[in-house]
Design a protein around this motif. Structure first.
Motif: not given
Length: 352
Positions: A335-352
């Motif tokens: 998912s796209l998130v903003e870190i230090d004024a930059k949009r980066v892809w954040k990776i999360d593990r979802l439930a099965p």
């Protein structure tokens, strides 16, 4: 004889997926059935005592319709091994399926399993025509392989053979068993899929899986489902002429790629926008002429002043799904998130 063997193999393949039932053992005698099924490479001394662990399908081709009398060694022992496989199955453990050819070995050609303690196959493949003992067969799958019977034999014995669909070498007798949809489960087997092994950039990860689908030879790996929703919030998929209207009301949509055989699925969400006229025209002319004509007369055209055009989905979320055993699937979300004024892809593990 080769055609008889082909009809047996065709019947088995129609019911049991080769991806799940890979280990097949054919137990044959030297006679007719043995000549039809010359796949076996074991002698009876080489076979394990317990057949329930090493094979997925056991083809019982020991005796044919001309057999009479009591089973002799080593066939009497082989029949008992098949019976023990059935007892193993009744104990609610995974065991191979049994496919009998013409007559389950040990059965009387007319009366069937007289003792009630013989082989009870899951599938019976009758060659040419069902024998009288087939009336006693209670398994879920009964096929007849008789397309190879010469017309002169059909006329002489007044055989009433069922019609064969297309070029099939076999045809099912009776209705297929009713399937409990709630019991349908695919037990996927896949390598691990963990955060430390995936690409940081979501488009690199998607390209990697897409290349795997192409390399695997899957048909149309670029095929996808586009889901949209109208202003009432109700989703529709593949409603053709509704798509453009729904996108104009609500530009939020999702795409789904599913690559069967790899146990891979990718879902992406984002906003849809029209591509330029130049890009639409370039893509249109890359199609074969027949497809261009079809696009002109189709009722499912994307409405544009020039009657044909494209859309592009700009993704903001990806979900990579990998099928695993016991429904403990791997699901990683970008998912796209903003870190230090930059949009980066954040990776999360979802439930099965």
């Amino acid at each position: 004889m080769e055609l008889a063997g082909l009809s047996v193999a065709t019947a088995i393949a129609e019911v049991y997926k080769s991806s799940e039932y890979k280990r097949v053992l054919a137990i044959c005698d030297p006679g007719n059935n043995g000549a039809s099924l010359y796949w076996s490479c074991y002698s009876d001394e080489d076979l394990p005592v317990d057949l329930s662990n090493d094979f997925d399908i056991l083809v019982d081709a020991m005796f044919h319709f001309s057999f009479h009398g009591t089973s002799r060694p080593p066939f009497d022992d082989l029949i008992q091994r098949l019976v023990r496989v059935q007892n193993h199955d009744q104990a609610h453990q995974k065991s191979p399926v049994i496919v009998s050819i013409d007559i389950p070995s040990g059965w009387h050609v007319k009366e069937g399993d007289i003792s009630g303690e013989g082989i009870k196959p899951h599938m019976l493949v009758s060659l040419t025509a069902p024998k009288l003992c087939a009336k006693k067969f209670c398994g879920p799958h009964h096929f007849i392989g008789g397309r190879f019977v010469p017309p002169s034999i059909v006329d002489e014995y007044k055989l009433q053979l069922p019609p064969y669909p297309g070029t099939s070498m076999c045809v099912r007798i009776g209705k297929p068993p009713q399937i409990d949809i709630s019991a349908l489960r695919e037990n996927y087997i896949s390598p691990e899929f963990i955060e430390e092994q995936v690409e940081d950039d979501v488009f690199d990860q998607f390209q990697k899986w897409f290349d795997d689908a192409v390399a695997a030879g899957l048909r149309e790996p670029n095929a996808m489902a586009l889901s949209t929703a109208g202003k009432d919030g109700k989703p529709y998929t593949n409603y053709e002429s509704r798509k453009a209207h729904e996108i104009s009301e609500n530009p939020h949509a999702s795409l789904l790629f599913y690559w069967d055989g790899l146990n891979h699925q990718v879902r992406m969400e984002g906003f849809v926008q029209k591509v330029s006229d130049e890009e639409s025209e370039q893509y249109f002319h890359s199609h074969p002429q027949g497809s261009q004509i079809g696009a002109i007369v189709s009722k499912s055209l994307i409405p544009k002043p020039k009657q044909w055009g494209g859309y592009r989905l700009k993704p903001e979320l990806f979900e990579f799904w990998l099928g695993q055993q016991s429904h403990l699937h791997d699901r990683l979300q970008y998912s796209l998130v903003e870190i230090d004024a930059k949009r980066v892809w954040k990776i999360d593990r979802l439930a099965p």
